[in-house]
Write a protein that holds these residues in place. Structure first.
Motif, PDB file in Angstrom:
ATOM      1  N   SER A 271     -26.101 108.341  64.358  1.00 34.80           N
ATOM      2  CA  SER A 271     -24.670 108.149  64.106  1.00 34.80           C
ATOM      3  C   SER A 271     -23.803 108.964  65.043  1.00 34.80           C
ATOM      4  CB  SER A 271     -24.346 108.547  62.658  1.00 34.80           C
ATOM      5  OG  SER A 271     -24.520 109.952  62.477  1.00 34.80           O
ATOM      6  N   GLY A 272     -24.388 110.020  65.650  1.00 36.08           N
ATOM      7  CA  GLY A 272     -23.601 110.884  66.518  1.00 36.08           C
ATOM      8  C   GLY A 272     -22.890 111.999  65.781  1.00 36.08           C
ATOM      9  N   HIS A 273     -22.929 111.975  64.449  1.00 37.15           N
ATOM     10  CA  HIS A 273     -22.290 113.043  63.669  1.00 37.15           C
ATOM     11  C   HIS A 273     -23.174 114.286  63.671  1.00 37.15           C
ATOM     12  CE1 HIS A 273     -19.067 110.528  62.127  1.00 37.15           C
ATOM     13  NE2 HIS A 273     -19.941 109.603  61.813  1.00 37.15           N
ATOM     14  N   ASP A 274     -22.540 115.432  63.811  1.00 34.05           N
ATOM     15  CA  ASP A 274     -23.287 116.680  63.906  1.00 34.05           C
ATOM     16  C   ASP A 274     -23.990 117.068  62.606  1.00 34.05           C
ATOM     17  OD1 ASP A 274     -22.560 117.001  66.537  1.00 34.05           O
ATOM     18  OD2 ASP A 274     -20.810 118.235  66.081  1.00 34.05           O
ATOM     19  N   ASN A 275     -23.509 116.565  61.458  1.00 33.69           N
ATOM     20  CA  ASN A 275     -24.095 117.003  60.186  1.00 33.69           C
ATOM     21  C   ASN A 275     -24.638 115.843  59.352  1.00 33.69           C
ATOM     22  OD1 ASN A 275     -21.592 115.945  59.656  1.00 33.69           O
ATOM     23  ND2 ASN A 275     -20.848 117.659  58.434  1.00 33.69           N
ATOM     24  N   ALA A 276     -25.024 114.747  60.004  1.00 28.69           N
ATOM     25  CA  ALA A 276     -25.613 113.616  59.285  1.00 28.69           C
ATOM     26  C   ALA A 276     -27.083 113.913  58.965  1.00 28.69           C
ATOM     27  CB  ALA A 276     -25.505 112.343  60.122  1.00 28.69           C
ATOM     28  N   VAL A 277     -27.614 113.206  57.964  1.00 26.16           N
ATOM     29  CA  VAL A 277     -29.000 113.411  57.534  1.00 26.16           C
ATOM     30  C   VAL A 277     -29.938 112.580  58.397  1.00 26.16           C
ATOM     31  CG1 VAL A 277     -30.650 113.077  55.654  1.00 26.16           C
ATOM     32  CG2 VAL A 277     -28.376 113.986  55.172  1.00 26.16           C
ATOM     33  N   VAL A 278     -30.939 113.261  58.966  1.00 21.39           N
ATOM     34  CA  VAL A 278     -31.975 112.606  59.759  1.00 21.39           C
ATOM     35  C   VAL A 278     -33.332 113.069  59.239  1.00 21.39           C
ATOM     36  CG1 VAL A 278     -32.980 112.241  62.049  1.00 21.39           C
ATOM     37  CG2 VAL A 278     -30.491 112.546  61.806  1.00 21.39           C
ATOM     38  N   LEU A 279     -34.209 112.116  58.917  1.00 10.87           N
ATOM     39  CA  LEU A 279     -35.570 112.447  58.507  1.00 10.87           C
ATOM     40  C   LEU A 279     -36.495 112.351  59.709  1.00 10.87           C
ATOM     41  CD1 LEU A 279     -36.028 110.619  55.073  1.00 10.87           C
ATOM     42  CD2 LEU A 279     -35.157 112.920  55.533  1.00 10.87           C
ATOM     43  N   LYS A 280     -37.283 113.384  59.927  1.00 11.86           N
ATOM     44  CA  LYS A 280     -38.279 113.409  60.997  1.00 11.86           C
ATOM     45  C   LYS A 280     -39.650 113.205  60.350  1.00 11.86           C
ATOM     46  CE  LYS A 280     -40.273 116.634  64.387  1.00 11.86           C
ATOM     47  NZ  LYS A 280     -41.516 116.968  63.637  1.00 11.86           N
ATOM     48  N   ILE A 281     -40.296 112.090  60.666  1.00 11.40           N
ATOM     49  CA  ILE A 281     -41.571 111.741  60.049  1.00 11.40           C
ATOM     50  C   ILE A 281     -42.664 111.753  61.109  1.00 11.40           C
ATOM     51  CG2 ILE A 281     -42.831 109.979  58.752  1.00 11.40           C
ATOM     52  CD1 ILE A 281     -40.152 109.017  57.651  1.00 11.40           C
ATOM     53  N   ASP A 282     -43.627 112.663  60.961  1.00 14.44           N
ATOM     54  CA  ASP A 282     -44.780 112.718  61.857  1.00 14.44           C
ATOM     55  C   ASP A 282     -45.935 111.945  61.219  1.00 14.44           C
ATOM     56  OD1 ASP A 282     -43.420 114.272  63.672  1.00 14.44           O
ATOM     57  OD2 ASP A 282     -44.252 116.170  62.963  1.00 14.44           O
ATOM     58  N   TYR A 283     -46.663 111.166  62.057  1.00 14.48           N
ATOM     59  CA  TYR A 283     -47.719 110.319  61.500  1.00 14.48           C
ATOM     60  C   TYR A 283     -48.770 110.031  62.559  1.00 14.48           C
ATOM     61  CZ  TYR A 283     -45.470 106.514  64.069  1.00 14.48           C
ATOM     62  OH  TYR A 283     -44.946 105.717  65.072  1.00 14.48           O
ATOM     63  N   VAL A 284     -49.910 109.555  62.113  1.00 18.07           N
ATOM     64  CA  VAL A 284     -50.951 109.027  63.008  1.00 18.07           C
ATOM     65  C   VAL A 284     -51.351 107.659  62.490  1.00 18.07           C
ATOM     66  CG1 VAL A 284     -51.856 111.256  63.763  1.00 18.07           C
ATOM     67  CG2 VAL A 284     -52.772 110.189  61.690  1.00 18.07           C
ATOM     68  N   LEU A 285     -51.793 106.801  63.389  1.00 20.88           N
ATOM     69  CA  LEU A 285     -52.236 105.465  62.985  1.00 20.88           C
ATOM     70  C   LEU A 285     -53.715 105.452  62.625  1.00 20.88           C
ATOM     71  CD1 LEU A 285     -50.296 103.261  65.559  1.00 20.88           C
ATOM     72  CD2 LEU A 285     -49.737 103.708  63.162  1.00 20.88           C
ATOM     73  N   ASN A 286     -54.472 106.429  63.158  1.00 19.65           N
ATOM     74  CA  ASN A 286     -55.891 106.559  62.848  1.00 19.65           C
ATOM     75  C   ASN A 286     -56.265 108.037  62.897  1.00 19.65           C
ATOM     76  OD1 ASN A 286     -57.198 103.796  62.621  1.00 19.65           O
ATOM     77  ND2 ASN A 286     -56.129 103.572  64.599  1.00 19.65           N
ATOM     78  N   ASP A 287     -57.286 108.440  62.155  1.00 22.57           N
ATOM     79  CA  ASP A 287     -57.756 109.810  62.209  1.00 22.57           C
ATOM     80  C   ASP A 287     -58.122 110.181  63.640  1.00 22.57           C
ATOM     81  OD1 ASP A 287     -57.437 110.177  59.526  1.00 22.57           O
ATOM     82  OD2 ASP A 287     -59.506 109.669  59.008  1.00 22.57           O
ATOM     83  N   GLY A 288     -57.643 111.330  64.076  1.00 24.37           N
ATOM     84  CA  GLY A 288     -57.905 111.779  65.433  1.00 24.37           C
ATOM     85  C   GLY A 288     -56.996 111.166  66.473  1.00 24.37           C
ATOM     86  N   GLY A 289     -56.126 110.287  66.046  1.00 32.53           N
ATOM     87  CA  GLY A 289     -55.216 109.638  66.980  1.00 32.53           C
ATOM     88  C   GLY A 289     -54.057 110.532  67.367  1.00 32.53           C
ATOM     89  N   GLN A 290     -53.269 110.038  68.291  1.00 29.22           N
ATOM     90  CA  GLN A 290     -52.113 110.790  68.760  1.00 29.22           C
ATOM     91  C   GLN A 290     -51.048 110.872  67.674  1.00 29.22           C
ATOM     92  OE1 GLN A 290     -50.208 109.002  72.117  1.00 29.22           O
ATOM     93  NE2 GLN A 290     -48.640 110.594  72.315  1.00 29.22           N
ATOM     94  N   THR A 291     -50.502 112.081  67.511  1.00 28.96           N
ATOM     95  CA  THR A 291     -49.416 112.262  66.552  1.00 28.96           C
ATOM     96  C   THR A 291     -48.138 111.644  67.097  1.00 28.96           C
ATOM     97  OG1 THR A 291     -50.352 114.310  65.664  1.00 28.96           O
ATOM     98  CG2 THR A 291     -48.003 113.935  65.306  1.00 28.96           C
ATOM     99  N   LYS A 292     -47.513 110.810  66.303  1.00 37.58           N
ATOM    100  CA  LYS A 292     -46.260 110.158  66.684  1.00 37.58           C
ATOM    101  C   LYS A 292     -45.140 110.651  65.768  1.00 37.58           C
ATOM    102  CE  LYS A 292     -48.586 105.892  68.209  1.00 37.58           C
ATOM    103  NZ  LYS A 292     -47.999 105.780  69.564  1.00 37.58           N
ATOM    104  N   THR A 293     -43.930 110.478  66.207  1.00 39.51           N
ATOM    105  CA  THR A 293     -42.768 110.900  65.427  1.00 39.51           C
ATOM    106  C   THR A 293     -41.767 109.760  65.337  1.00 39.51           C
ATOM    107  OG1 THR A 293     -43.012 113.230  66.053  1.00 39.51           O
ATOM    108  CG2 THR A 293     -40.846 112.520  65.259  1.00 39.51           C
ATOM    109  N   ALA A 294     -41.281 109.540  64.141  1.00 44.41           N
ATOM    110  CA  ALA A 294     -40.207 108.566  63.927  1.00 44.41           C
ATOM    111  C   ALA A 294     -39.034 109.276  63.258  1.00 44.41           C
ATOM    112  CB  ALA A 294     -40.693 107.414  63.055  1.00 44.41           C
ATOM    113  N   ASN A 295     -37.845 109.063  63.778  1.00 41.04           N
ATOM    114  CA  ASN A 295     -36.634 109.588  63.152  1.00 41.04           C
ATOM    115  C   ASN A 295     -35.962 108.475  62.353  1.00 41.04           C
ATOM    116  OD1 ASN A 295     -36.854 112.196  64.145  1.00 41.04           O
ATOM    117  ND2 ASN A 295     -35.668 111.754  65.991  1.00 41.04           N
ATOM    118  N   VAL A 296     -35.628 108.781  61.117  1.00 41.85           N
ATOM    119  CA  VAL A 296     -34.917 107.825  60.262  1.00 41.85           C
ATOM    120  C   VAL A 296     -33.500 108.356  60.079  1.00 41.85           C
ATOM    121  CG1 VAL A 296     -34.827 106.675  58.026  1.00 41.85           C
ATOM    122  CG2 VAL A 296     -37.051 107.194  59.082  1.00 41.85           C
ATOM    123  N   TYR A 297     -32.527 107.595  60.560  1.00 42.54           N
ATOM    124  CA  TYR A 297     -31.123 108.008  60.490  1.00 42.54           C
ATOM    125  C   TYR A 297     -30.523 107.464  59.196  1.00 42.54           C
ATOM    126  CZ  TYR A 297     -32.167 109.020  65.329  1.00 42.54           C
ATOM    127  OH  TYR A 297     -32.748 109.515  66.471  1.00 42.54           O
TER     128      TYR A 297
END
Length: 318
Positions: A271-297
């Protein structure tokens, strides 16, 4: 409280029948017992800028009427309805003992002023305790419409004909996160962690509703708020992708957050707002896989709402 003072000639002591309920969250989410239970209930009344009544009730059953004493302007004999009708401001705070200010329970008593109630804040809640509930309501009361009562302890007193029902709301919002993969997908997604970025956190919350400018003035905390730190494996969708019940709920403990007046119109767009809520979700698609990050605005966070974040994982990316 009124028995301690001489009754002014322009005032009268009357009773009124009150009733309280705790409605569903405004997102049509059914609250849990801890989100609607009333362990204690402070009730304040003010008229013409002055205290008009106070009572403290302990465990209170919802939708069960009870009487409260009020000190209101005396009847104008032969006066019109307008002359005998007065606005009374009611403030209700349920479960005050659940609210903390820097780990110290907040303090309310019969001397708490209207201004103090309007500005009442808390920095946290006691874990596994009933959620803070509130109501602020103005009722136009006609003091000339009354009947005598024989209620125990109130024999011979006057009871106003009006009955006032209060609908309690929650001072906080609730947030839940769910995860799933499409049926038949060979990957084994796991959500590793969920955090709220520091800019969307708040150092304190108001008990009663505030203007947007007041809400925006509440400072953020210094660090991210960790909502989930233990990895959770997600299963296949059991039904439609737009139903939370089709997903694995990854945050088993209820999580409550402060209201935030700004937010995004799209979960994928900052949103561009300095104080908006953003969720940072770290996940993997398979065990041992690369850790990915998704931001939910997140959109603006409204009190008494339940926000459900549904994370659907594909086999190739997010």
């Amino acid at each position: 409280i009124f028995e301690k003072m001489d009754m002014p000639k322009d005032l009268q002591n009357v009773m009124i029948l009150l009733n309280v309920s705790a409605d569903d969250m405004q997102t049509k989410a059914t609250p849990t017992d801890m989100e609607s239970k009333i362990n204690s209930l402070h009730i304040y009344a003010f008229c013409n800028g002055k205290p008009a009544g106070y009572m403290l009730r302990q465990v209170t059953e919802k939708n069960t009427p009870f009487l409260m004493d009020l000190l209101l302007p005396a009847i104008v004999q032969g006066g019109t309805d307008a002359e005998n009708t007065h606005d009374v401001q009611f403030y209700l705070v349920a479960n005050a003992e659940s609210m903390l200010n820097e780990n110290v329970p907040i303090s309310l008593d019969e001397n708490t002023t209207q201004a103090e109630l309007d500005a009442l804040t808390f920095t946290g809640i006691v874990q596994n305790s009933p959620l803070p509930l509130y109501c602020k309501h103005t009722e136009a009361i006609n003091v000339a419409n009354y009947t005598s009562t024989d209620a125990a302890g109130h024999e011979g007193h006057y009871c106003l004909d009006q009955k006032v029902t209060f609908s309690l709301k929650r001072s906080l919002a609730k947030i839940s996160v769910y995860g799933a993969k499409p049926a038949g997908l060979s990957t084994s997604p796991r959500i590793l962690s969920v955090e709220m970025l520091a800019k969307g956190t708040r150092q304190y919350s108001y008990v009663f509703e505030q203007t947007e400018s007041v809400i925006n003035a509440v400072p953020s905390r210094a660090n991210n708020l960790v909502l989930l730190s233990t990895p959770v494996s997600v299963g296949e969708l059991s039904d439609s992708a737009d139903k939370p019940s089709s997903y694995t709920e990854v945050m088993t403990d209820p999580t409550y957050i402060s209201e935030v007046a700004v937010g995004s119109d799209s979960r994928n767009v900052d949103s561009g707002h300095d104080n908006a809520v953003v969720l940072k979700i770290d996940y993997v698609l398979n065990d041992g896989g690369q850790t990915k990050t998704a931001n939910v605005y997140m959109p603006p966070i409204l009190r008494n709402h339940h926000y459900k974040v549904l994370c659907l994982f594909s086999g190739e990316d997010e």
